[in-house]
Design an enzyme around this catalytic site. Structure first.
Site, PDB file in Angstrom:
ATOM      1  N   GLY A   1       0.760  -1.248   0.000  1.00 36.87           N
ATOM      2  CA  GLY A   1       0.000   0.000   0.000  1.00 36.87           C
ATOM      3  C   GLY A   1       0.787   1.291   0.000  1.00 36.87           C
ATOM      4  O   GLY A   1       0.403   2.241  -0.668  1.00 36.87           O
ATOM      5  N   GLU A   2       1.875   1.347   0.760  1.00 36.71           N
ATOM      6  CA  GLU A   2       2.540   2.635   0.928  1.00 36.71           C
ATOM      7  C   GLU A   2       3.467   2.987  -0.229  1.00 36.71           C
ATOM      8  O   GLU A   2       3.584   4.149  -0.607  1.00 36.71           O
ATOM      9  CB  GLU A   2       3.354   2.611   2.222  1.00 36.71           C
ATOM     10  CG  GLU A   2       2.464   2.395   3.418  1.00 36.71           C
ATOM     11  CD  GLU A   2       3.147   2.715   4.729  1.00 36.71           C
ATOM     12  OE1 GLU A   2       4.389   2.754   4.739  1.00 36.71           O
ATOM     13  OE2 GLU A   2       2.441   2.935   5.705  1.00 36.71           O
TER      14      GLU A   2
END
Lengths: 761, 206, 324
Positions: free
Chosen positions: A713-714
């Protein structure tokens, strides 16, 4: 029961039926019909509306606070101030929920709950507060200077500077054939979600249920245990549908406790919904980082020395949540390394991790410097990176630190770089900045790399198989838009052999599901995903054990495929799952609580390389992205659609930081001037043409995550600033060392670049 | 959580706090927290505001008649009075699009329209889109193309697209980008929203 | 938002009768896109709102003689999509489509667009500035990236409207209704007021007056026009600078020209020097650049908005070149 999980997941020898495919989310209908209930949509009988009174001062003492008129107003059921709030610091922070000292403009000083929003608003105006304003400081370096206003008795520096040393930095710089020293800065930036924070608190006797918009229910839970002084069994946190987080909801804030206190005092359920302005001022936004970088290289194209001195503007309170990523220590091989991180408290609003714990900021500094030194040496910045990135088998720290006590495994960054270079046709890139071209438009290319851990820690999940053969996955991390309901169900479906359409989820519920570290730091897939996998195996074991006597076989001889149980060697001997479950007469619950930590010396990371081609209009300062290629190692993607969606969205969020979203503070009083979307200007569909963005997934398999998946996600948000800065340089020859790259910054730099005679004043 | 920091310490923090605060708190609070019955009459605000107006509108084909304070926004009316919570409050200042609904065929930001000003109108919210248990082609397309992530903007995205496609059934991609530019998707699933709207335009009868 | 009295006037005359003699006590609501935001932010707290969207005189576009009459409460979308506007005053349609977003254009009206209050963040954060009756402009020595480079002082707001520069360029007038059926017609270049003329207001409307319609002469035969808007985002922003330009060419030479700029001054700024520079010239890179330079002559940028000078210069040049 915790168990160590190591080694490769997956069906031994079997092809994957569910994992690795494309497909819509299992909760899609709820999302497109308006039926998904977010916290602000919850309404309970007798529910009150809460509002918070906030400080106009960046730093002040509350001398006197009189709530009597507000309390006397009809329809007001509770009013609280610091006198009602526990003297317990919020999880991860030095903040008290309400205090007689405020340290940023917008900090809560009192709260009311009333029968409706109008009455609550009127009550706020009846609270009189006398402040004694104190001197304030907004800049992290100024906050460390002698005589600076002090936020805390032990000073403005949080703890000791975080120092990492490897080799001998001064010696390394001395030995280098070329050294650059540069300063880069990312200001405080808004980085929040579309759904503002919201809480509904309901007490039943001395137990409280809090519906809230959080990424991390058990962090909120831990905070509530501490704040309310209740046993952990008396607190239930539910974060079902969450309208985005990006880190701003990864930690508890004042809102959950305020709602609980108001509800307890009023003996009614209370709903507290942040306005957009409150959301911007009082959730943890992206922190300012100023980096002084010295970098040295040898003529053989090796990175030889890297020195980063960073000042991290944590804002008023948060303590555990600020810092740089691990790019300096984990991305490139460098024998002489020193990083010093000064984490500083100032009177800007709270900050925290936002799609990276300082990763985008660190990436901007480090990958800009990499580009600068390569250019000065006449090297292709991509070749320079390929020469120096850590590859499989290279020494790498096992934790956040300098000592390279592990070895990198399952790395694919080299392949990411090569694939990205090919997709963008890096060979077309200007050999030198494109300053001689006719007309005002300059085209250039840039790139940047990132890496991060894929997550880990404690995770838990349960998988419940019903008599009708349908399944619910219970977990207490969250689906903040990452598609975890779907991804986790796919993992369970793969293990169980039950069709995905039979799956539902209960997400974000601390009472229904086991303890889990939450959804931040790339960790839901690798952490909760492994827990779901274990829970599904446990459920499968029980189902097959129940089926064995019915099919006159041992459990080991059975398999569950496509919703039916059969004898592996004699597939005609079969029963449907439903038949088996009905004969069993009770549902099956599989448990999967796990602990993941660094085992042995193998170190697994998740990485990416981004490439951008863009135009700079040298007359208007406008930057237009022509093509953007985001190449990621995600191990094995569980759901390819979800992975691509995450990469594309994260890429745009990274690009947004290049153009706007800086929070602007009035230096005269420390207030935020632009706490609204018209002034912060998050991207629309017209910005950063989505068709220009290409997500590329590099085929790979990880070790730590389920079915070889890695957290993602990041990372897509990290490289945008550096890649764009490098491309702007490649296009024009101007080097921008501060984001965002505004029209003003670009036009000023272009003007400075011109021969003195043709500059404008 | 710090990168690389296993979150075991968090768990021990919460357990310690539990042991420290536990038993005493239970005893202290239970007597103070006799629950009110949920149906208990709420007290009323001091001065009932006389400045109210009877508002009539058809929402999703159903006629409603409610008296509201004049300053009630259409969003407050829909969410609060009608209990239709598909439209969201993302900014309350016509700066995000999460509150988008369709009024007389045009998409508007319901957060910054007064219910009294919309009186007499035909309003469509996300709850009114599916007909006879069949999803609208836009809803179908948003599912098939994953035109969302967190979903908070999705009601607004779909309604903005509907108002647009109803007038421009065969748009270009650039037309769609402009038409959808008043609806922020903070997750930035724009590529897939664009695909969803284009797919729906092909699926919808012209 | 504070509550208010609200009743629909039957006629324009009834509407003006509801207005008072004091700014801010009673507010006219049409689209409400600016007003309701101001009320939510407590910049305005009128005790009464007077709705006007339903009034016949204030609705729609009509062709009258050699021009258009556009009701002030006509939604921007109807201005953009109106065939008569597109044919007779295309510059206005080009500017109106640059306002906000489709939803804002569905809600907001043309009258509201030219009467909107400043977007200055000090004003919007309710600083006690000139606009709020105070005695300072906080932007002058503050965060002034988006403030005026021309005609600034004592307030340095910029005029935020997109349609206003177009209407000024077209030579439009405002028809204004006052109490008791009184009316006046004010040319738009006299409608907007600089801070030196009235530091609290942006136009000549009195508290008891209503902007009823805009009277827009047809664009000169053979004229060409464009509206160019520079923004941080591609859309949904107020202008960093905008240029409404209209030229008539005779034998390839500019015989008539209007250049009006938005986002750079407290009023829509007619660039007379740029007009003079290009009049009688052919539209070439050189002459257009010279007009661009003339457009920012006399600019006095503040500490953080110097970039607007070259940006405006380039935008004027490009607007003119696009008409060649």
């Amino acid at each position: 029961m915790a168990q160590q999980v190591t080694g490769q997941a997956g069906q031994p020898g079997g092809a994957l039926n569910v994992v690795g495919r494309r497909g819509p989310n299992i909760d899609a209908i709820d999302r497109v019909t308006g039926q998904a209930k977010y916290t602000a949509d919850i309404e309970l009988p007798g529910m009150l509306t809460a509002r918070i009174l906030r400080s106009p001062h960046a730093h002040a003492r509350v001398v006197r606070i009189d709530t009597s008129k507000a309390e006397a107003l009809g329809g007001v059921l509770s009013v609280i101030t610091y006198r009602d709030a526990p003297k317990v610091m919020i999880w991860g922070s030095r903040q008290y929920v309400l205090n007689d000292r405020v340290r940023f403009a917008g900090e809560a000083v009192a709260a009311v709950a009333a029968v409706d929003a109008d009455t609550a608003a009127r009550a706020l105006k009846l609270i009189s507060v006398e402040y004694e304003p104190l001197p304030f400081v907004l800049d992290p370096e100024a906050a460390l200077a002698a005589g600076a206003p002090q936020l805390f008795e032990d000073g403005n520096l949080e703890g000791q500077p975080r120092v990492v040393n490897r080799g001998d930095i001064e010696q390394g710089l001395k030995e280098s054939d070329h050294v650059i020293a540069r300063t880069y800065r990312c200001p405080t930036m808004w980085s929040g979600s579309l759904e503002p924070h919201a809480v509904v608190a309901q007490w039943e006797n001395d137990r409280v249920t809090l519906w809230c918009s959080t990424q991390s229910p058990f962090r909120v839970h831990a905070n509530m245990v501490a704040q309310l002084g209740l046993p952990d069994s008396h607190i239930r946190i539910i974060a079902s549908y969450v309208g985005g987080g990006f880190g701003t909801k990864s930690a508890p804030h004042v809102d959950e406790t305020i709602a609980a206190l108001l509800a307890r005092k009023a003996r009614r359920p209370v709903s507290l919904r942040y306005s957009r302005e409150e959301e911007i001022l009082d959730s943890n936004t992206r922190f300012e980082v100023k980096m002084y970088i010295r970098m040295g290289v040898k003529k053989d194209m090796t990175l030889h020395a890297l020195d980063i001195r960073a000042f991290i503007n944590q804002g008023a309170y948060h303590t555990r949540l600020g810092g740089l990523g691990n790019h300096a220590t984990h991305l490139y091989n460098v024998p002489h390394l020193r990083t010093v991180q000064n984490r500083v408290h100032t009177n800007v609003p709270n900050t925290g991790p936002t799609r990276g714990v300082g990763d985008p900021q660190e990436c901007f500094g480090l990958d800009s410097a990499i580009d600068e030194i390569a250019v000065e040496m006449g090297w292709d910045p991509m070749a320079f990176r390929l020469k120096n990135i850590k590859r499989n088998g290279d020494p790498i720290p096992r934790a956040a630190g300098g000592a390279e006590d592990g070895r990198l495994v399952t790395q694919a960054l080299d392949r990411c770089i090569e694939a990205g270079a090919s997709r963008i046709e890096w060979t077309r890139r200007n050999q030198a900045p494109n300053t001689a071209q006719a007309g005002p438009i300059r085209r250039g290319m840039g790139m940047a790399c990132t890496e991060r851990t894929g997550g880990g820690g404690l995770s838990g999940a349960q998988v419940k198989v019903f008599l009708d053969g349908s399944v619910i996955v219970f977990y207490s991390s969250t689906d903040i838009g990452t598609g975890s309901r779907t991804t986790l169900s796919m993992i369970a479906a793969e293990v169980l052999g039950i069709p995905l359409k039979s799956f539902r989820t209960v997400a974000g519920d601390t009472e229904a599901a086991p303890w889990d570290g939450g959804s931040q730091g790339n960790r839901t897939l690798q952490g909760t995903g492994r827990a779901v996998e274990a829970a599904a195996r446990d459920a499968l074991r029980q189902i097959l054990a129940g089926a064995a006597p019915l099919l006159k076989a041992t459990p080991e001889e059975l398999e569950l495929v496509g919703g039916s149980i059969r004898v592996k060697t004699e597939t005609a001997r079969t029963m449907t799952l439903q038949q088996v479950m009905e004969r069993r007469g009770r549902s099956v619950v599989g448990d999967g609580s796990i602990a993941q930590g660094q085992q042995g010396t193998d170190v697994e990371r998740t990485s990416a390389a981004h490439f951008v081609e863009l135009d700079v209009d040298t007359e208007t300062g406008k930057v237009t992205v022509i093509k953007y290629v985001s190449v990621h190692d995600v191990g094995r993607p569980i759901n390819v659609t979800i992975v691509e969606n995450q990469i594309e969205g994260g890429t745009i969020q990274g690009l947004a930081l290049t153009r706007s979203e800086e929070m602007r503070f009035d230096p005269r009083n420390g207030r935020t001037l632009n706490a609204n979307f018209l002034d912060l200007m998050p991207p629309t569909m017209m910005d950063f043409d989505p068709r220009a963005i290409e997500a590329v997934i590099i085929p790979n398999e990880g070790l730590a995550g389920p079915f070889g998946g890695k957290g993602l996600g990041e990372n897509p948000c990290h490289p945008g600033m550096a890649a764009v800065a490098n491309a702007i340089y490649n296009a024009t020859g101007i080097r921008l060392r501060e984001v965002p790259f505004t029209r003003g910054a670009i036009l000023r730099a272009l003007n400075d670049q011109r021969p003195a005679a043709s500059r404008t004043a | 959580m710090r990168d690389d920091e296993p979150n075991v310490p968090e768990a021990s923090v919460s357990r310690r706090a539990f042991l420290k605060g536990g038993a005493a708190a239970t005893g202290a609070l239970s007597s103070a927290l006799l629950p009110e019955t949920a149906e208990a009459q709420l007290p009323v605000a001091t001065t009932p505001d006389a400045r109210r107006t009877m508002v009539e509108m058809r929402v999703n084909g159903i006629p409603y008649r409610h008296e509201v304070p004049n300053h009630t926004t259409l969003l407050e009316f829909i969410r609060g009075d009608l209990k239709l919570t598909g439209a969201k409050a993302g900014c309350d200042r016509l700066q995000c699009g999460a509150c988008t609904v369709i009024v007389n065929g045009r998409n508007i930001y319901s957060c910054t329209a007064l219910a009294v000003e919309v009186s007499g109108a035909e309003v469509t919210t996300i709850e009114g889109l599916a007909k006879d248990n069949a999803l609208h082609p836009l809803q179908q397309a948003f599912i098939e193309h994953s035109g969302y992530q967190c979903g908070f903007c999705t009601s607004g995205q779909i309604l903005a697209a509907k108002a647009f496609l109803d007038r421009h059934p065969t748009p270009s991609e650039d037309d769609v980008r402009l038409a959808m530019s008043g609806n922020i998707c903070r997750c930035s699933a724009y590529k897939r929203i664009l695909e969803s709207v284009m797919a729906a335009s092909r699926a919808m009868p012209v | 938002m504070e509550n208010f009295s609200y009743s629909r006037p039957a006629t324009l005359r009834d509407a003006t009768a509801q207005l008072g003699k004091e700014h801010g006590r009673v507010a006219i609501i049409a689209g409400g896109t600016d007003l309701l935001g101001e009320m939510k932010d407590e910049l305005a707290a009128p005790a009464r709102l007077v709705p006007v969207r339903h009034l016949r005189e204030m609705q729609g576009v009509r062709t009258v003689g050699a021009g258009l009459r556009i009701g002030a409460a006509t939604p921007l979308v109807d201005v953009v999509e109106n065939r008569a506007v597109q044919e007779q005053a295309p510059l206005l349609a080009m500017a109106a489509v640059k306002v906000g977003t489709p939803a804002i254009r569905n809600m907001g009206t043309i009258g509201g667009n030219i009467c909107q209050r400043p977007r200055c963040w000090y004003y919007r954060n309710n600083y006690p500035c000139f606009k709020h009756g105070g005695s300072a402009c906080f932007s002058a020595l503050g965060e002034n990236d988006f403030h005026a480079i021309l005609e600034g002082g004592p307030s340095f707001i910029v005029h935020p409207s997109d349609t206003a520069p177009a209407l000024v360029a077209l030579g439009a007038s405002a028809r204004i209704a006052g109490p008791g059926g009184r009316e006046r017609i004010v040319p738009l270049d006299a409608f907007f007021v600089t801070p030196r003329q009235d530091v609290r207001r942006e136009n000549v409307l009195q508290p008891d007056e209503i902007l009823v319609e805009l009277q827009v002469p047809n664009a000169p035969a053979g004229s060409r026009a464009t509206y160019v808007k520079e923004m941080v985002r591609e859309t949904w922003n107020f202008a960093l600078c905008s240029v409404a330009a209209m030229v008539t060419l005779s034998n390839g030479v500019v015989s008539d020209v209007r250049i009006v700029m938005g986002g750079v001054a407290p009023v829509p700024y007619r660039a007379l020097k740029a007009e003079a520079a290009i009049r009688g010239q052919r539209l070439t890179e050189t002459t257009a650049a010279a007009a661009g330079a003339a457009a920012v002559e006399g600019a006095r940028p503040l500490a953080k908005n110097g970039y607007k000078v070259p940006l405006t210069q380039a935008t004027v040049k490009r607007a003119l070149l696009s008409l060649a």
